[in-house]
Structures are given as structure tokens and as C-alpha cells.
Design a protein around this motif. Structure first.
Motif, PDB file in Angstrom:
ATOM      1  N   UNK A  20      -4.533   0.631   2.550  1.00  0.00           N
ATOM      2  CA  UNK A  20      -4.921   1.183   1.556  1.00  0.00           C
ATOM      3  C   UNK A  20      -4.632   0.281   0.952  1.00  0.00           C
ATOM      4  N   UNK A  21      -4.933   0.047   0.066  1.00  0.00           N
ATOM      5  CA  UNK A  21      -4.176  -1.306  -1.482  1.00  0.00           C
ATOM      6  C   UNK A  21      -4.736  -0.306  -2.575  1.00  0.00           C
ATOM      7  N   UNK A  51      -4.412  10.702   6.844  1.00  0.00           N
ATOM      8  CA  UNK A  51      -3.501  11.182   5.871  1.00  0.00           C
ATOM      9  C   UNK A  51      -2.523   9.385   5.465  1.00  0.00           C
ATOM     10  N   UNK A  52      -3.154   7.860   5.958  1.00  0.00           N
ATOM     11  CA  UNK A  52      -2.484   7.483   5.265  1.00  0.00           C
ATOM     12  C   UNK A  52      -3.015   7.463   3.333  1.00  0.00           C
ATOM     13  N   UNK A  53      -4.641   7.193   3.352  1.00  0.00           N
ATOM     14  CA  UNK A  53      -4.758   7.599   2.280  1.00  0.00           C
ATOM     15  C   UNK A  53      -4.083   8.650   1.317  1.00  0.00           C
ATOM     16  N   UNK A  54      -4.026   9.908   1.893  1.00  0.00           N
ATOM     17  CA  UNK A  54      -3.280  10.063   1.238  1.00  0.00           C
ATOM     18  C   UNK A  54      -1.996  10.583   0.936  1.00  0.00           C
ATOM     19  N   UNK A  55      -0.947   9.913   2.051  1.00  0.00           N
ATOM     20  CA  UNK A  55       0.420   9.012   1.705  1.00  0.00           C
ATOM     21  C   UNK A  55      -0.072   8.552   0.310  1.00  0.00           C
ATOM     22  N   UNK A  56      -0.357   7.437   0.106  1.00  0.00           N
ATOM     23  CA  UNK A  56      -0.978   6.696  -0.542  1.00  0.00           C
ATOM     24  C   UNK A  56      -0.886   6.784  -2.468  1.00  0.00           C
ATOM     25  N   UNK A  57      -2.048   8.189  -1.917  1.00  0.00           N
ATOM     26  CA  UNK A  57      -2.076   8.734  -3.200  1.00  0.00           C
ATOM     27  C   UNK A  57      -1.105   9.060  -3.727  1.00  0.00           C
ATOM     28  N   UNK A  58      -0.473  10.163  -3.007  1.00  0.00           N
ATOM     29  CA  UNK A  58       0.493  10.937  -3.294  1.00  0.00           C
ATOM     30  C   UNK A  58       2.149  10.002  -3.315  1.00  0.00           C
TER      31      UNK A  58
END
Length: 67
Positions: A20-21, A51-58
């Protein structure tokens, strides 16, 4: 006899590369499930992608709202 020609698009079953970027922030992961079960892999891939999207947003939110 036909021979399979290996290409850049030959993938292993149970393997996914995720990324994700946004706004200068990038998160990447690779996952190998160890199973050839398509339905199970689809669920695991979706879970890891979310999970990866959530981690990036956080991470992005926290970097913008640092005191």
C-alpha cells in the motif's frame, strides 16, 4: 511435447506480495501460506491485505498527529 515457458508471471501457490502506498508512505509484505487450498489462501491474503492497509493508515495518522 510442449514445454512450459517460465515467465515473469509464474507464481507459487500460497504466495502473495502486498503493498500500500499513499502520500509518501509505503508498506510492503510478502506472505507464504504453505497451502495450495485456493479458498483458504484467498481468505488469508485478504486478511493480510486489510491488516497492511490498517497498519499504513495508523502509521500515517500518527505521523501527522504527533505532538
Amino acid at each position: 511435447m510442449l514445454q512450459h515457458r517460465h515467465t515473469l508471471f509464474d507464481f507459487r501457490r500460497g504466495y502473495v506480495a502486498l503493498a500500500v502506498a499513499f502520500d509518501g508512505h509505503t508498506e510492503t509484505r510478502e506472505l507464504e501460506t504453505g497451502t495450495n487450498e485456493r479458498a483458504k489462501n484467498m481468505v488469508l491474503f485478504a486478511e493480510k491485505a486489510l491488516e497492511l492497509l490498517l497498519e499504513g493508515l495508523v502509521d500515517m495518522y500518527e505521523s501527522e498527529h504527533t505532538i
